[in-house]
Design an enzyme around this catalytic site. Sequence first.
Site, short mmCIF file in Angstrom:
data_model
loop_
_atom_site.label_atom_id
_atom_site.label_comp_id
_atom_site.label_asym_id
_atom_site.label_seq_id
_atom_site.Cartn_x
_atom_site.Cartn_y
_atom_site.Cartn_z
N HIS A 145 -18.69 12.86 88.96
CA HIS A 145 -17.50 13.04 88.11
C HIS A 145 -16.63 11.78 88.13
O HIS A 145 -16.16 11.33 87.08
CB HIS A 145 -16.70 14.26 88.60
CG HIS A 145 -15.37 14.40 87.94
ND1 HIS A 145 -15.21 15.06 86.74
CD2 HIS A 145 -14.15 13.94 88.29
CE1 HIS A 145 -13.94 14.99 86.38
NE2 HIS A 145 -13.27 14.33 87.31
N GLU A 146 -16.44 11.22 89.31
CA GLU A 146 -15.64 10.01 89.42
C GLU A 146 -16.33 8.84 88.70
O GLU A 146 -15.67 8.01 88.08
CB GLU A 146 -15.36 9.66 90.89
CG GLU A 146 -14.54 10.71 91.63
CD GLU A 146 -13.21 11.05 90.97
OE1 GLU A 146 -12.56 10.13 90.41
OE2 GLU A 146 -12.81 12.22 91.00
N HIS A 149 -15.45 8.73 85.09
CA HIS A 149 -14.19 8.06 84.76
C HIS A 149 -14.41 6.56 84.61
O HIS A 149 -13.84 5.93 83.72
CB HIS A 149 -13.13 8.33 85.83
CG HIS A 149 -12.60 9.71 85.84
ND1 HIS A 149 -11.96 10.29 84.75
CD2 HIS A 149 -12.60 10.66 86.80
CE1 HIS A 149 -11.60 11.51 85.04
NE2 HIS A 149 -11.99 11.77 86.28
#
Length: 170
Positions: A145-146, A149
């Site tokens: 998920h990071e 980004h």
Amino acid sequence: PDMPHVPSEGASREQSARNIVQLGLLASATAALSALVAWGLGGPFAALAAVAVVGALALLGAEVRGETVVRLVGARLLPRDDGQLSSLVDVLAHRAGVGERPDLYIVPSMTMAAFTSGPRKPAIALTEGLLRRLSLSEAAGVIAHEMSHIRSGDIEVMAFADLVTRAMQV
């Protein structure tokens, strides 16, 4: 299950344009609100100063290195070795097509949290509490998920929002 490797690196042109528009709208709204409050408290000079501060924060957010932010919270760099977490970051960075692998930091906190900072030389930070409570596959999901980004290029928008939040708390 294997994730397919995404061949292109970084955010698409459309995503980059959306991020610039989003950052511009966020900075404009923040500057307008700050100027309105400053005008009421100190007049036109204060309003102008508030707009200048917001502009500086928007520019500063784009220049902050990831390691600077994570060190402010007392995080320590996880060495790049053949350990499970380090190898996991290597694999996920490659599969996400983010270019240079971000550094991974461990934050000495028992809360469950993770964040990405950057945008110049991005870094991912995970708390000790998160690592103690999640399995390796769950931690992989958080790291992925990071990575999203970083891939989408929205770290500038997040960095600006973080800097404004911190400035308003002073």
